[in-house]
Scaffold this motif. Structure first.
Motif, PDB file in Angstrom:
ATOM      1  N   GLU A 221       0.815  -1.214   0.000  1.00 48.31           N
ATOM      2  CA  GLU A 221       0.000   0.000   0.000  1.00 48.31           C
ATOM      3  C   GLU A 221       0.850   1.266   0.000  1.00 48.31           C
ATOM      4  OE1 GLU A 221       0.677  -1.073   4.319  1.00 48.31           O
ATOM      5  OE2 GLU A 221       0.288  -2.098   2.418  1.00 48.31           O
ATOM      6  N   VAL A 222       2.143   1.148   0.288  1.00 50.98           N
ATOM      7  CA  VAL A 222       3.028   2.303   0.260  1.00 50.98           C
ATOM      8  C   VAL A 222       3.309   2.679  -1.190  1.00 50.98           C
ATOM      9  CG1 VAL A 222       5.321   3.146   0.837  1.00 50.98           C
ATOM     10  CG2 VAL A 222       4.077   1.734   2.471  1.00 50.98           C
ATOM     11  N   GLN A 223       3.146   3.943  -1.480  1.00 49.24           N
ATOM     12  CA  GLN A 223       3.352   4.429  -2.847  1.00 49.24           C
ATOM     13  C   GLN A 223       4.558   5.355  -2.880  1.00 49.24           C
ATOM     14  OE1 GLN A 223       1.472   3.355  -5.466  1.00 49.24           O
ATOM     15  NE2 GLN A 223       0.460   2.010  -3.973  1.00 49.24           N
ATOM     16  N   VAL A 224       5.619   4.930  -3.581  1.00 49.42           N
ATOM     17  CA  VAL A 224       6.806   5.748  -3.756  1.00 49.42           C
ATOM     18  C   VAL A 224       7.009   5.929  -5.258  1.00 49.42           C
ATOM     19  CG1 VAL A 224       9.276   5.987  -3.340  1.00 49.42           C
ATOM     20  CG2 VAL A 224       7.820   4.885  -1.617  1.00 49.42           C
ATOM     21  N   ASP A 225       6.820   7.152  -5.716  1.00 52.43           N
ATOM     22  CA  ASP A 225       6.940   7.418  -7.147  1.00 52.43           C
ATOM     23  C   ASP A 225       8.329   7.050  -7.652  1.00 52.43           C
ATOM     24  OD1 ASP A 225       4.385   8.346  -7.116  1.00 52.43           O
ATOM     25  OD2 ASP A 225       4.928  10.482  -7.081  1.00 52.43           O
ATOM     26  N   GLY A 226       8.386   6.325  -8.767  1.00 53.53           N
ATOM     27  CA  GLY A 226       9.648   5.925  -9.359  1.00 53.53           C
ATOM     28  C   GLY A 226      10.193   4.633  -8.805  1.00 53.53           C
ATOM     29  N   MET A 227       9.431   3.963  -7.954  1.00 49.15           N
ATOM     30  CA  MET A 227       9.912   2.756  -7.300  1.00 49.15           C
ATOM     31  C   MET A 227       8.886   1.648  -7.477  1.00 49.15           C
ATOM     32  SD  MET A 227      11.461   2.640  -3.447  1.00 49.15           S
ATOM     33  CE  MET A 227      10.066   1.927  -2.622  1.00 49.15           C
ATOM     34  N   SER A 228       9.290   0.558  -8.108  1.00 48.24           N
ATOM     35  CA  SER A 228       8.365  -0.547  -8.321  1.00 48.24           C
ATOM     36  C   SER A 228       8.524  -1.642  -7.271  1.00 48.24           C
ATOM     37  CB  SER A 228       8.584  -1.151  -9.719  1.00 48.24           C
ATOM     38  OG  SER A 228       9.925  -1.621  -9.850  1.00 48.24           O
ATOM     39  N   THR A 229       9.715  -1.736  -6.678  1.00 48.57           N
ATOM     40  CA  THR A 229       9.990  -2.740  -5.659  1.00 48.57           C
ATOM     41  C   THR A 229      10.594  -2.051  -4.445  1.00 48.57           C
ATOM     42  OG1 THR A 229      10.443  -4.394  -7.357  1.00 48.57           O
ATOM     43  CG2 THR A 229      11.221  -4.876  -5.138  1.00 48.57           C
ATOM     44  N   PRO A 230      10.124  -2.365  -3.204  1.00 47.20           N
ATOM     45  CA  PRO A 230      10.639  -1.664  -2.026  1.00 47.20           C
ATOM     46  C   PRO A 230      12.147  -1.797  -1.857  1.00 47.20           C
ATOM     47  CG  PRO A 230       8.675  -2.918  -1.488  1.00 47.20           C
ATOM     48  CD  PRO A 230       9.062  -3.325  -2.873  1.00 47.20           C
ATOM     49  N   VAL A 231      12.753  -0.744  -1.361  1.00 46.84           N
ATOM     50  CA  VAL A 231      14.163  -0.790  -0.984  1.00 46.84           C
ATOM     51  C   VAL A 231      14.326  -1.745   0.194  1.00 46.84           C
ATOM     52  CG1 VAL A 231      16.043   0.579   0.001  1.00 46.84           C
ATOM     53  CG2 VAL A 231      14.638   1.524  -1.833  1.00 46.84           C
ATOM     54  N   GLU A 232      15.455  -2.425   0.219  1.00 40.61           N
ATOM     55  CA  GLU A 232      15.736  -3.322   1.342  1.00 40.61           C
ATOM     56  C   GLU A 232      15.829  -2.519   2.640  1.00 40.61           C
ATOM     57  OE1 GLU A 232      19.184  -6.496   2.788  1.00 40.61           O
ATOM     58  OE2 GLU A 232      19.361  -5.432   0.888  1.00 40.61           O
ATOM     59  N   VAL A 233      15.071  -2.930   3.629  1.00 34.57           N
ATOM     60  CA  VAL A 233      15.082  -2.285   4.936  1.00 34.57           C
ATOM     61  C   VAL A 233      15.447  -3.335   5.985  1.00 34.57           C
ATOM     62  CG1 VAL A 233      13.749  -1.039   6.674  1.00 34.57           C
ATOM     63  CG2 VAL A 233      13.336  -0.606   4.238  1.00 34.57           C
ATOM     64  N   VAL A 234      16.529  -3.111   6.708  1.00 39.06           N
ATOM     65  CA  VAL A 234      16.912  -4.033   7.777  1.00 39.06           C
ATOM     66  C   VAL A 234      16.119  -3.629   9.018  1.00 39.06           C
ATOM     67  CG1 VAL A 234      18.817  -5.025   9.094  1.00 39.06           C
ATOM     68  CG2 VAL A 234      19.208  -4.235   6.761  1.00 39.06           C
ATOM     69  N   ASN A 235      14.948  -4.208   9.150  1.00 39.09           N
ATOM     70  CA  ASN A 235      14.062  -3.811  10.249  1.00 39.09           C
ATOM     71  C   ASN A 235      14.181  -4.787  11.420  1.00 39.09           C
ATOM     72  OD1 ASN A 235      12.790  -5.911   8.875  1.00 39.09           O
ATOM     73  ND2 ASN A 235      10.732  -5.155   9.287  1.00 39.09           N
ATOM     74  N   TRP A 236      15.415  -5.004  11.817  1.00 32.00           N
ATOM     75  CA  TRP A 236      15.722  -5.831  12.977  1.00 32.00           C
ATOM     76  C   TRP A 236      16.860  -5.159  13.729  1.00 32.00           C
ATOM     77  CZ3 TRP A 236      18.869  -8.372  16.178  1.00 32.00           C
ATOM     78  CH2 TRP A 236      18.339  -9.429  16.942  1.00 32.00           C
ATOM     79  N   GLY A 237      16.711  -5.017  15.040  1.00 34.53           N
ATOM     80  CA  GLY A 237      17.765  -4.420  15.858  1.00 34.53           C
ATOM     81  C   GLY A 237      17.689  -2.910  15.858  1.00 34.53           C
ATOM     82  N   HIS A 238      18.831  -2.248  15.862  1.00 36.86           N
ATOM     83  CA  HIS A 238      18.879  -0.787  15.929  1.00 36.86           C
ATOM     84  C   HIS A 238      20.140  -0.295  15.238  1.00 36.86           C
ATOM     85  CE1 HIS A 238      20.519  -2.591  19.654  1.00 36.86           C
ATOM     86  NE2 HIS A 238      21.522  -1.777  19.425  1.00 36.86           N
ATOM     87  N   GLY A 239      20.081   0.930  14.750  1.00 39.84           N
ATOM     88  CA  GLY A 239      21.204   1.466  13.996  1.00 39.84           C
ATOM     89  C   GLY A 239      21.379   0.762  12.672  1.00 39.84           C
ATOM     90  N   GLN A 240      20.330   0.104  12.194  1.00 39.04           N
ATOM     91  CA  GLN A 240      20.400  -0.720  10.995  1.00 39.04           C
ATOM     92  C   GLN A 240      19.806  -0.038   9.763  1.00 39.04           C
ATOM     93  OE1 GLN A 240      22.434  -3.371  11.786  1.00 39.04           O
ATOM     94  NE2 GLN A 240      20.984  -5.045  11.855  1.00 39.04           N
TER      95      GLN A 240
ATOM     96  N   LEU B 246      10.069  10.810   1.973  1.00 38.07           N
ATOM     97  CA  LEU B 246       8.935  10.008   2.411  1.00 38.07           C
ATOM     98  C   LEU B 246       8.153  10.698   3.514  1.00 38.07           C
ATOM     99  CD1 LEU B 246      10.803   6.577   2.711  1.00 38.07           C
ATOM    100  CD2 LEU B 246       9.515   7.429   0.743  1.00 38.07           C
ATOM    101  N   ASP B 247       6.856  10.447   3.533  1.00 37.17           N
ATOM    102  CA  ASP B 247       6.013  10.875   4.641  1.00 37.17           C
ATOM    103  C   ASP B 247       6.319   9.990   5.849  1.00 37.17           C
ATOM    104  OD1 ASP B 247       3.262  12.442   5.327  1.00 37.17           O
ATOM    105  OD2 ASP B 247       3.257  10.438   6.230  1.00 37.17           O
ATOM    106  N   ARG B 248       6.535  10.595   7.015  1.00 35.44           N
ATOM    107  CA  ARG B 248       6.951   9.833   8.185  1.00 35.44           C
ATOM    108  C   ARG B 248       5.859   8.933   8.741  1.00 35.44           C
ATOM    109  NH1 ARG B 248       9.394  13.623  12.610  1.00 35.44           N
ATOM    110  NH2 ARG B 248       9.560  11.592  13.641  1.00 35.44           N
ATOM    111  N   GLN B 249       4.619   9.196   8.404  1.00 38.38           N
ATOM    112  CA  GLN B 249       3.522   8.373   8.906  1.00 38.38           C
ATOM    113  C   GLN B 249       3.146   7.274   7.916  1.00 38.38           C
ATOM    114  OE1 GLN B 249       2.273   8.545  12.007  1.00 38.38           O
ATOM    115  NE2 GLN B 249       3.842  10.117  12.358  1.00 38.38           N
ATOM    116  N   SER B 250       2.917   7.642   6.670  1.00 39.93           N
ATOM    117  CA  SER B 250       2.412   6.677   5.694  1.00 39.93           C
ATOM    118  C   SER B 250       3.501   5.948   4.927  1.00 39.93           C
ATOM    119  CB  SER B 250       1.500   7.387   4.698  1.00 39.93           C
ATOM    120  OG  SER B 250       2.255   8.286   3.874  1.00 39.93           O
ATOM    121  N   GLY B 251       4.687   6.549   4.803  1.00 37.23           N
ATOM    122  CA  GLY B 251       5.735   5.977   3.977  1.00 37.23           C
ATOM    123  C   GLY B 251       5.631   6.357   2.517  1.00 37.23           C
ATOM    124  N   ASN B 252       4.574   7.031   2.147  1.00 36.95           N
ATOM    125  CA  ASN B 252       4.421   7.461   0.758  1.00 36.95           C
ATOM    126  C   ASN B 252       5.440   8.543   0.426  1.00 36.95           C
ATOM    127  OD1 ASN B 252       2.238   5.737   0.448  1.00 36.95           O
ATOM    128  ND2 ASN B 252       0.733   7.309   1.000  1.00 36.95           N
TER     129      ASN B 252
END
Length: 721
Positions: free
Chosen positions: A480-499, A655-661
Motif C-alpha cells: 500500500e506504500v506508494q513511492v513514485d519511481g519505485m516498483s519494488t521496495p528498498v531493502e530495509v533491515v528492520n531488525w535491531g537498531h542502527g540498521q 517520504l512521509d513519516r507516517q504513511s511511507g508514501n
C-alpha cells in the motif's frame, strides 16, 4: 583406657593439615575438567566461526588483556582453593562430631567434596541453564523434590548436614576448650566456617543522604532498546508498570530521536549535547583518541561542586569510563578481556559465586555484567548501585540499564522463549522489557532511599529503540506504500537498531523530564509535548533548568516548552534533525542476528589497544564503513533518506513519516516544495563530503542494495521530481 582411645581419635595440632593436599588435588581436578570443557567449546567455536578473533587478533603476552585474563585466572584458582579449605574443614569437623565413626580423614574429604560438587553442579544448572555445564543438567536440576526443585532440595540436605556437623562439633569442642583453657585447631576451623557463612549472609547497609538543599541532584536514567509502543503514554499494553507510573508525572517529548541508534554514539550525544559529527562517535568502539567529548555534562557541572557517577551493567560496545569527566564509574571492567572471559570463564563454581560479594572481589568480569547474559542477575547490579552510589550532594548520576538489549535474555529467562518468536510477537524481547521495567522500579527505590530524589531533576530516556522484524517496523511496510519511481521496495533491515533510517522504531526514543523538591514543577502536569526533540537537547536543557546558561552545542534547550503553560514555548521554525546508521548486521533467514555470523563479520574490523586492553575499530576500516552508512534528515512530517548503493552514489527518498508514501529525488527539489529544499540542503550540509550524487533505478532494476542504478542527468527527468 577409654579416655586414651577417644583422645587418639581427636585431631592433634600436628595433624591439622593432614588431607589438605588431597582436597587441593580434588579442587584442582574439578577446575581442570570444567575449564577443559569450556576451552574446548571456545576453540571449536573460534575455529568454525572466527568467534572472538576480533578480541584476540593482536594480543600478545605483554598486553593489558593478558594481565586481565591472568588476574581472572588467579581468581578462579583462589575460589577453588577456598573450596578445598572448606571441604578439608568439614572433614575435620566431622571427625570431631563423631570421633568413633572410624572413617579416615581422606574418606571424609572425598565424601564432602562429592557433596559440594553435586551442589555446585545442580545450582549452576538450575540458575544458569545456558551455561556450558548447566545445559547438561538443567532439566534434572529443575525437577521437583516435593515443593522444592532438585537443585534446592539437594542443597538444603547438604547444608542441613553441614549445619548438624558444625553444631555437634562445637558442642563437643567448647566444653573441652573451656575446661582446658586451650583452643583446639578444630575450634578455630569451626569459627572460620561460621564466619564465612555469616559474611555471605550479611547485607551491606547504605545510609540515606537525607533531605537535600541547594543545587538539585541530576539523574539521567536510560533504558536500552526500548520500543515506545510498550509504554502506556504511547498506547502500550501495561507491561511496564514502573516506568508508566513514574512517567505519569513527567513531561514527555513525543517526537524525540537519536542522531545514531547505537548505545555509544547516543550516550556521547546525551553527555555532550553534540552530534556524532562533532564528537567523532560515528560508530560503536571508535578509538578513544578519536573521540572529542570535552566538555561533557560532568565537566560542565564540576565548577558547581557536583560529584558525578556513571553506572551501567554492560560496557562491551560503550566504553565510557572516568576519562569522560566522571568521578566514579560503577561498571564491569572495560576491554577485550570482557569478551574472552565471558567465553572461557564459564566454570560451574565461578558461575555460582559470580553474583556474590566474593565474586565481585575475585571475579570482577563476571560480576553484575549483562554482557555475559547467561550469568547475569539484575538484582546484582541493583545491589551494586545500592552499595556504591555515593551519599551527599549535589550529584550527577547517569545510569544505563541494558537488559532489554539483544540477545533478550538473562540468567532467569526461560530458555523456551527464544524459540517462540513469530511475525507478530517476540516473547523473549517482551520478557526482557518487563525485566528492565522491574529494574527501573528498583533503581527509583534506591534513589529514594538514598535521598537523591528529595531534590532532583530526572531525565528518563532510551538511547535507541528496537526493530523486531515486524511489518510495521519498516516505513516501507507493504504494497500500500506508494513511492513514485519505485516498483519494488528498498531493502530495509528492520531488525535491531542502527540498521536502517527507514525503520523509525530504531531511532525514535523516549525523552521525559520530571522534577522533585525545588524542581517539582517540571513534569507535574504529565504533559505530552509536540516540540521535536533529540538526545542532543539534554545537556542544554538540564543546564538551563538549574540556572546555567545553555552551552554552545548542537542540541537546543527545551526549557521554553517545559515552562510554557501550553507546552509549545520552543516551537519556532520547523526543526530539522538528523539520524544515521552504524555498521549494519544483516539478519539471518530466521529474522535474527546470529552471534557467530556477527563475530565472523566484525572480527577482521577490530583490534585491541595493547595499553588499555580496549576493543576498537581498526582506523583503516572507518572510512570504508562511513561510505556504507544510511543517513537521513527529518522534520515533523517528512524524512529525506540517502541510501548508499554499490556504485558510490546515493538513492534519495523523500517520504512521509507516517504513511511511507513519497518519491525518489533525482536532484535538489525546486522552489515548488520549499520544505523538501530545506531537507535536501540540511542533509547535504550536515553530512558534507559523505554523500554521493543522486542515482535512480534503471528501467528494469530491482531496488535492493547493490542493484543496478544509473546516475541522474537532466535529460532523464526534470529538476524537482
Amino acid at each position: 583406657m577409654m579416655l586414651r582411645a577417644n583422645n587418639s581419635k581427636s585431631v592433634q595440632p600436628n595433624s591439622l593439615w593432614e588431607g589438605l593436599g588431597l582436597a587441593a588435588i580434588l579442587a584442582a581436578a574439578f577446575l581442570s575438567i570444567t575449564l577443559l570443557q569450556t576451552l574446548t567449546t571456545f576453540f571449536i567455536r573460534m575455529h568454525e566461526a572466527d568467534v572472538m578473533l576480533g578480541a584476540i587478533g593482536n594480543v600478545d603476552l605483554i598486553s593489558r588483556v593478558s594481565l586481565d585474563v591472568s588476574v581472572f585466572a588467579a581468581g578462579l584458582v583462589l575460589i577453588h582453593g577456598l573450596l578445598a579449605f572448606v571441604v578439608h574443614g568439614m572433614a575435620i569437623l566431622t571427625e570431631q562430631a563423631w570421633p568413633a565413626s572410624g572413617r579416615s580423614r581422606h574418606a571424609l574429604i572425598v565424601l564432602w567434596f562429592a557433596l559440594a560438587v553435586a551442589v555446585i553442579l545442580l545450582l549452576n544448572a538450575y540458575w544458569f541453564p545456558r551455561s556450558n555445564a548447566g545445559a547438561y543438567y538443567a532439566d534434572f536440576a529443575g525437577g521437583r523434590l516435593g515443593s522444592a526443585s532438585v537443585a534446592w532440595g539437594v542443597t538444603y540436605l547438604v547444608a542441613g548436614l553441614a549445619l548438624v556437623v558444625l553444631i555437634v562439633a562445637l558442642w563437643r569442642l567448647l566444653p573441652k576448650a573451656i575446661a582446658s583453657g586451650r583452643r583446639s585447631p578444630a575450634l578455630y576451623v569451626s569459627i572460620f566456617l561460621v564466619a564465612c557463612g555469616a559474611a555471605g549472609a550479611v547485607a551491606y547497609h547504605s545510609a540515606s543522604a537525607g533531605a537535600i538543599s541547594g543545587n538539585p541532584n541530576i539523574v539521567i536514567l536510560g533504558v536500552d532498546s526500548l520500543r515506545l509502543a510498550e509504554l502506556r503514554r504511547f498506547g502500550g499494553r501495561g507491561v511496564t508498570p514502573n516506568i508508566d507510573e513514574f512517567l505519569r508525572q513527567a513531561d514527555i517529548f513525543s517526537d524525540s530521536t537519536t542522531p545514531l541508534a547505537r548505545t555509544f554514539p547516543s550516550w556521547m550525544s546525551i553527555l555532550t549535547g553534540r552530534s556524532p559529527r562533532s564528537t567523532g562517535a560515528v560508530f560503536n568502539l571508535i578509538r578513544r583518541e578519536d573521540i572529542d567529548d570535552h566538555p561533557t555534562i560532568a565537566d560542565m557541572l564540576r565548577p558547581r561542586n557536583y560529584t558525578s557517577v556513571y553506572a551501567t551493567d554492560e560496557v562491551r560496545f560503550a566504553n565510557i569510563d572516568e576519562s569522560y569527566g566522571f568521578d566514579r564509574v560503577i561498571t564491569p571492567p572495560i576491554g577485550a578481556a570482557d569478551f574472552l572471559i565471558g567465553q572461557v570463564g564459564d566454570v560451574p563454581l565461578a558461575n555460582v559465586v559470580a553474583n556474590t560479594r566474593l565474586g565481585g572481589l575475585l571475579l570482577r568480569f563476571l560480576y553484575a555484567n549483562r554482557g555475559i547474559a547467561f550469568l547475569y542477575r539484575p538484582s546484582t547490579f541493583i545491589d551494586r548501585l545500592r552499595n556504591e552510589l555515593p551519599d551527599g550532594s549535589p550529584l550527577l548520576v547517569a545510569i544505563h540499564l541494558t537488559v532489554a538489549h539483544w540477545p533478550y535474555f538473562h540468567a532467569s529467562t526461560p530458555p523456551e522463549l527464544q524459540h517462540q518468536r513469530t511475525e507478530a510477537s517476540n516473547p523473549a524481547y517482551l520478557e526482557a522489557v518487563q525485566t528492565a521495567d522491574a529494574m527501573f522500579g528498583d533503581v527509583i527505590g534506591v534513589l529514594r532511599a538514598k535521598g537523591i530524589l528529595d531534590n532532583a531533576l530526572v531525565v528518563v530516556l532510551s538511547d535507541h529503540g528496537e526493530a523486531l522484524g515486524f511489518r510495521a517496523d519498516s516505513l516501507l511496510n507493504g504494497l500500500e506504500v506508494q513511492v513514485d519511481g519505485m516498483s519494488t521496495p528498498v531493502e530495509v533491515v528492520n531488525w535491531g537498531h542502527g540498521q536502517s533510517v527507514l525503520s523509525p522504531v530504531q531511532y525514535q526514543v523516549l525523552l521525559a523530564y520530571r522534577g522533585f523538591g525545588s524542581q517539582a514543577p517540571i513534569g507535574a502536569r504529565g504533559r505530552t509535548l509536540g516540540q521535536p526533540a533529540s538526545l542532543e537537547d539534554i545537556v542544554p536543557t538540564v543546564l538551563e533548568l538549574i540556572g546555567e546558561p545553555p552551552p554552545d552545542v548542537d542540541g537546543i534547550s527545551l526549557v521554553p516548552s517545559l515552562r510554557s503553560p501550553v507546552g509549545n514555548g520552543g516551537m519556532h521554525d520547523p526543526r530539522i534533525r538528523f539520524t544515521e546508521t552504524d555498521f549494519v548486521l544483516k539478519p539471518s533467514d530466521s529474522g535474527e542476528i546470529e552471534e557467530e555470523d556477527a563475530a565472523r563479520l566484525t572480527a577482521r574490523l577490530l583490534e585491541v589497544d595493547k595499553t588499555t586492553g580496549w576493543l576498537q575499530w581498526r582506523p583503516a576500516m572507518v572510512e570504508p564503513l562511513l561510505k556504507k552508512k544510511e543517513r537521513a534528515a527529518l522534520d515533523q512530517t517528512r524524512l529525506l533518506a540517502a541510501m548508499p548503493v554499490a556504485s558510490g552514489g546515493h538513492l534519495y527518498l523523500l517520504l512521509d513519516r507516517q504513511s511511507g508514501n513519497g518519491r525518489i529525488l533525482r536532484g535538489r527539489p525546486d522552489s515548488s516544495d520549499p520544505g523538501a529544499q530545506r531537507l535536501w540542503d540540511a542533509l547535504q550540509l550536515n553530512f558534507a563530503g559523505e554523500l554521493g550524487p543522486p542515482l535512480v533505478p534503471a528501467p528494469t532494476a530491482q531496488l535492493g542494495f547493490g542493484r543496478q542504478l544509473v546516475p541522474h542527468t537532466d535529460s532523464q527527468s526534470g529538476a524537482g521530481n
